[in-house]
Design a protein around this motif. Sequence first.
Motif: not given
Length: 291
Positions: A151-176
């Motif tokens: 997605m070129d842009k994230w909306y509130l629904t997608e941002l909520r999803l992402l906030n729940n999976i951040l800690f599963f990724f490598l630090p550089e991906t989570s940082l991005f």
Amino acid sequence: MVNQEKPFGPDLKKIRENKGYTQEVVARNAMSRSTYTRFETEIITTTVPKYFQILNNLDMSHKEFSYIHNKYHLSDKEAILYQFNSVTTNSDLLLLKTLKLEAENYLLKNDDPVIKDIVEIYEALLTLAHTHDLKLAYAHAEKVWFRLEKMDKWYLTELRLLNNILFFFLPETSLFISKRALLDLNNYRHFREATELKMAFSMNLVYLLMENQDFKQSLLHADALIEDCKAESKYIMLAVLYVRKGIILEKIQSEKDSAIFIQKGFTILEAIEEWEIKKELEQELSYYLNS
């Protein structure tokens, strides 16, 4: 979501009359009064822009009207989203299993990408809890990221999803993800929900920058977030930030101020009796200052 099977003209009429608004007021900039009368009595339907203008004239959001229209109940999807937004990563396993089953049952009759993502997130959390294997859990979080990264842009629904999976990724991906999410959240500065999300992503960013040994950037974000926490009365988050600021100051050779902020953080947690968080921060303190 408005129940399309149930006529909603009568509900609009009840709301209008209860507010003491005339048909002319509610129809303004949407349609004529006579046309609106036919709309209230379900003789005709209307377009989406006109529907939203009518709600605007009623001083009501679509979300509130949908809730009233469904007899003060959430729709099945709204209930799943509400429960997902309320649940935290340390929720008990029985609750996670129950919520996952409800989402799966919804998918038996509905093809919905967001609910599919929610099922994968619940599965990731359950897998991590049962196996303590981040790789196995990541396999589920990755499916969510596979859809959202396109997605070129994230909306509130997608941002909520992402906030729940951040800690599963490598630090550089989570940082991005965190940096990009904060940019997209700037578009929602008038939304209360976005404020909460922005603070959550900012907190993650402080931690990720610390992990990346970028203590100067981490301090800048921590200081900004500290002011937000004070304004929003977020005392637990403020306490965590004080301790982390103390760690950062220690790392950039400001030992005197470091002790002050660490003590301030622990004092807040003791005052509000958040002993478990205090214990976790003591471990974090030991990890950073002894390494």
